[in-house]
Motif scaffolding. Sequence first.
Motif, PDB file in Angstrom:
ATOM      1  N   ALA A  97     -16.200  -8.676 -47.681  1.00 64.85           N
ATOM      2  CA  ALA A  97     -16.548  -7.639 -48.663  1.00 64.85           C
ATOM      3  C   ALA A  97     -16.241  -8.086 -50.082  1.00 64.85           C
ATOM      4  CB  ALA A  97     -15.777  -6.356 -48.350  1.00 64.85           C
ATOM      5  N   THR A  98     -15.383  -9.095 -50.236  1.00 64.42           N
ATOM      6  CA  THR A  98     -15.061  -9.643 -51.549  1.00 64.42           C
ATOM      7  C   THR A  98     -15.165 -11.164 -51.481  1.00 64.42           C
ATOM      8  OG1 THR A  98     -12.684  -9.795 -51.082  1.00 64.42           O
ATOM      9  CG2 THR A  98     -13.491  -7.739 -52.072  1.00 64.42           C
ATOM     10  N   PRO A  99     -15.440 -11.826 -52.593  1.00 64.48           N
ATOM     11  CA  PRO A  99     -15.498 -13.292 -52.575  1.00 64.48           C
ATOM     12  C   PRO A  99     -14.120 -13.873 -52.240  1.00 64.48           C
ATOM     13  CG  PRO A  99     -16.486 -12.413 -54.577  1.00 64.48           C
ATOM     14  CD  PRO A  99     -15.770 -11.272 -53.922  1.00 64.48           C
ATOM     15  N   PRO A 100     -14.068 -14.956 -51.470  1.00 65.45           N
ATOM     16  CA  PRO A 100     -12.776 -15.584 -51.167  1.00 65.45           C
ATOM     17  C   PRO A 100     -12.147 -16.142 -52.439  1.00 65.45           C
ATOM     18  CG  PRO A 100     -14.508 -16.379 -49.695  1.00 65.45           C
ATOM     19  CD  PRO A 100     -15.181 -15.624 -50.786  1.00 65.45           C
ATOM     20  N   VAL A 101     -10.822 -16.045 -52.498  1.00 63.69           N
ATOM     21  CA  VAL A 101     -10.062 -16.581 -53.625  1.00 63.69           C
ATOM     22  C   VAL A 101      -8.965 -17.486 -53.066  1.00 63.69           C
ATOM     23  CG1 VAL A 101      -8.588 -16.036 -55.599  1.00 63.69           C
ATOM     24  CG2 VAL A 101     -10.490 -14.513 -55.010  1.00 63.69           C
TER      25      VAL A 101
END
Length: 244
Positions: A97-101
């Motif tokens: 749901a969110t870009p990997p960091v």
Amino acid sequence: MRTLGLGVLAGVLAWMVTGCGGGGETTVTVYAAASLSEAFEDLATEYEAANPDIDVKLNFAGSARLSAQISAGARADVFASANAATMSRVVAEGRTATPPVLFVRNRLALVVPIDNPGNVTALEDLSNDDLVLAACAPEVPCGALAQAVLLDAGIEADPDTEETSVRAVLTKVTLGEADAGLMYATDVAAGGDKVAAVPLGPQIRFNDYPVAAVSERAVAADFVDFVLGPDGQRILWSHGFDTP
């Protein structure tokens, strides 16, 4: 804080229907690489202390196994992987749901039992066929890293046992079932006084660890923010992880 048992049907059904744990608490389910175990236990404890209405469930395993579980539809909120490759498979399938960091990095370590029965003093010693060498399987991030280090050094060393998680490698070494193991530097601390590290010299390599929210729930993104924030980073550094 509870460690998630994937076979506990009632808990899974409760997550699917309500997203809540017992006592009306909101539950956030975190899938994390085995090498993150102690650090994420502490992260969960501090997060719960700051958010009394939230219960953190932790599921630790090899990153490849966790990635496969998420791809198969496992109900995770957060995924913290030990390398970018396992995370990229989840991202490619549209499961995040969110870009990997990238949030930490870990370096490869050569570890032996504290009494060093194989007299291993350098990476080159692993070419000795009489030694019992434990490593992660090639599809596991630590296994891929170990293969790269051995290739760079020009050392032919075939592991006698290939494990699905780095903690299984550590167990082999601490029990004396292996003369040496290739694992992460943070596992040296986890092994306590039962293991010792052998310097790798110029062959040091790192894995960068990415984290991402898997579900769209606000609590998933909030937990990721905590991991990336100063308090989360402080805890991770205290367990021997480095800044990516």
